[in-house]
Design an enzyme around this catalytic site. Structure first.
Site, PDB file in Angstrom:
ATOM      1  N   ARG A 248     -24.764  23.121 -10.872  1.00 47.07           N
ATOM      2  CA  ARG A 248     -24.693  22.271 -12.063  1.00 47.07           C
ATOM      3  C   ARG A 248     -25.736  21.172 -11.898  1.00 47.07           C
ATOM      4  O   ARG A 248     -25.935  20.644 -10.801  1.00 47.07           O
ATOM      5  CB  ARG A 248     -23.300  21.649 -12.218  1.00 47.07           C
ATOM      6  N   GLU A 277     -28.668  18.986 -20.141  1.00 46.64           N
ATOM      7  CA  GLU A 277     -29.145  20.265 -20.665  1.00 46.64           C
ATOM      8  C   GLU A 277     -29.074  20.193 -22.174  1.00 46.64           C
ATOM      9  O   GLU A 277     -28.040  19.745 -22.698  1.00 46.64           O
ATOM     10  CB  GLU A 277     -28.285  21.432 -20.165  1.00 46.64           C
ATOM     11  N   HIS A 296     -30.722  27.738 -17.806  1.00 52.93           N
ATOM     12  CA  HIS A 296     -29.340  28.083 -17.426  1.00 52.93           C
ATOM     13  C   HIS A 296     -29.047  29.567 -17.690  1.00 52.93           C
ATOM     14  O   HIS A 296     -28.128  29.906 -18.457  1.00 52.93           O
ATOM     15  CB  HIS A 296     -28.338  27.177 -18.157  1.00 52.93           C
TER      16      HIS A 296
HETATM   17  C1  DGY Z   1     -20.973  29.690 -15.160  1.00 53.93           C
HETATM   18  O1  DGY Z   1     -20.388  30.743 -15.409  1.00 53.93           O
HETATM   19  O2  DGY Z   1     -20.389  28.679 -14.773  1.00 53.93           O
HETATM   20  C2  DGY Z   1     -22.455  29.665 -15.329  1.00 53.93           C
HETATM   21  O3  DGY Z   1     -22.994  28.424 -15.206  1.00 53.93           O
HETATM   22  C3  DGY Z   1     -22.895  30.350 -16.583  1.00 53.93           C
HETATM   23  O4  DGY Z   1     -22.653  31.696 -16.396  1.00 53.93           O
END
Ligand code: DGY
Length: 340
Positions: A248, A277, A296
Site C-alpha cells: 500500500r 492514488e 496498482h
Molecule cells: C488487493 O487485493 O488488495 C490489491 O491491492 C488489489 O488486487
C-alpha cells in the site's frame, strides 16, 4: 447511473460499487437485486452513502471507504461487506464487527500474480527498462555502447522482503530462481522448516535495510507500517539500493523517497501503489527517470481478477444467506451473540 436489475423482487438488495469480471458479477446478478455502479470511476462519497441505504449486502472495492458513517447510512439490515481485494485498509473492520457484520476479502487467489508483478518491477528498475524503452522510442539509439544504460545485477544480489506472508513468500521463491540471497522481516517469523524450504533468513528490520540491494514491501497498511520507509529508513539503506512496493502506498513516505531517489542514494524504485492514488503525471516521483510507477495493477491478470470476482461473490452471497463467509477478515464476528 443505470442499475442492472430494476424490477421489484424479494431477492436481497445489494450495492456493487463497480463492474467486476463477469465470472463473479453474473453470480451476484442472478441471485440478488443488484444496484451496479457502472462508471469507470468510483461512486462519489455522497452517491455511495445514498445508494447504500437499505441494502442487505455491499460488494465494495478498495476505493470505497467503509466506516461508521457508511454503515449508519446503510442501516441495520446490512448483513455483509465483501471487499473485492485481499487488502482491507479501506474498511473499518472493528466497526463492522461491533455491528455483527462480517467482512470478506479475497486472499490466496492473487498471491502469485502479485509476486510476479513485484518481481517484474524489481527487474525493470534494476535493468532500467523504462529508460531503455524511452531511449529507443525517442530515436536516440545510435550504436552499441559500453556505458549505455548500465543497471544493477539481480543475480547474486540480496533481496530484503518486508512482510513474509503469502505474497512475500512467493517473492522469495522467485528470488531464489534468480540466485539471490533472501532476507526477510516479519513480526511473526516463519518456522525454521519454512525458512529452509524458501531459502530465506529472518533478520531485524535495521539489518534488512543495511544488507539488502533490493527491498520489497509486502506488508499490510496499519498504524505500525504507515511510513515504515521514511527518511531515516532510507538513510540506513545501502547506497544504490532499489525499493519495490506492491503493498500500500502509505507504507512509504513519498517525500523521503523522492529525496533518496533524486540525490542518487537509491538507484531506483518500482511502485505499483502510491500515496495518494492516482499520482498525476506531474507528480515529482513520476517525473524521475529512476522511478517506475504503474497504476496498482499487481493482481491485474484476467485469470486472477476472475478468481477474485468469484470469491467476492461467494462471500457476498454467503453473508446474504446468513452463512459463514468463505474468507472472513475477522472471524471473531462469529463469536458474538448479538450485535450491539
Ligand atoms: C488487493 O487485493 O488488495 C490489491 O491491492 C488489489 O488486487
Amino acid at each position: 447511473m443505470p442499475s442492472a436489475n430494476t424490477g421489484v423482487t424479494d431477492r436481497p438488495r445489494v450495492l456493487v460499487t463497480r463492474r467486476i469480471p463477469e465470472a463473479g458479477l453474473r453470480l451476484v446478478l442472478a441471485q440478488t437485486e443488484a444496484d451496479l455502479w457502472q462508471d469507470e470511476l468510483p461512486p462519489p462519497r455522497e452517491e455511495l452513502l445514498r445508494r447504500v441505504a437499505g441494502v442487505d449486502g455491499l460488494l465494495s472495492l478498495l476505493t470505497d471507504r467503509v466506516d461508521d458513517e457508511l454503515l449508519d447510512a446503510a442501516g441495520p439490515q446490512l448483513k455483509v461487506v465483501s471487499n473485492f481485494a485481499v487488502g482491507f485498509d479501506n474498511i473499518d473492520v472493528p466497526a463492522c464487527t461491533r455491528r455483527g457484520i462480517p467482512v470478506g476479502n479475497t486472499p490466496g487467489v492473487l498471491t502469485e500474480t502479485t509476486a510476479d508483478l513485484a518481481f517484474a518491477l524489481l527487474m525493470a528498475v534494476a535493468r532500467r527498462l523504462p529508460e531503455a524503452y524511452d531511449y529507443v522510442r525517442a530515436d536516440r539509439w545510435q550504436t552499441w555502447g559500453p556505458l549505455l544504460l548500465l543497471g544493477r545485477d539481480i543475480n547474486g544480489a540480496t533481496l530484503g522482503i518486508v512482510g513474509f506472508g503469502r505474497i512475500g513468500r512467493e517473492m522469495a521463491k522467485r528470488a531464489r530462481g534468480f540466485g539471490m540471497r533472501v532476507l526477510y522481516y516479519d513480526v511473526h517469523p516463519a518456522t525454521s522448516e519454512e525458512e529452509a524450504a524458501l531459502g530465506a533468513e529472518s533478520v531485524a528490520m535495521d539489518e534488512l535495510l543495511a544488507e539488502s540491494d533490493f527491498v520489497s514491501l509486502h506488508t499490510n497498511l496499519s498504524p505500525e507500517t504507515h511510513h515504515l520507509l521514511d527518511a531515516a529508513a532510507f538513510a540506513r539503506m545501502k547506497p544504490g539500493a532499489v525499493v519495490v512496493n506492491t503493498s500500500r502506498g502509505p507504507v512509504i513516505d513519498h517525500d523521503a523517497l523522492h529525496d533518496a531517489l533524486k540525490s542518487g542514494h537509491l538507484f531506483g524504485a518500482g511502485l505499483d501503489v502510491t500515496d495518494p492514488e492516482p499520482l498525476r503525471a506531474d507528480h515529482p516521483l513520476v517525473t524521475l527517470p529512476n522511478c517506475l510507477v504503474v497504476p496498482h495493477i499487481a493482481s491485474a491478470s484476467e485469470a486472477t481478477r476472475d478468481r477474485m470476482a468469484e470469491m467476492a461473490a461467494a462471500n457476498l452471497l454467503a453473508g446474504l444467506r446468513g452463512e459463514r463467509l468463505p474468507t472472513p477478515v475477522d472471524p471473531s464476528v462469529y463469536e458474538r451473540d448479538t450485535p450491539s
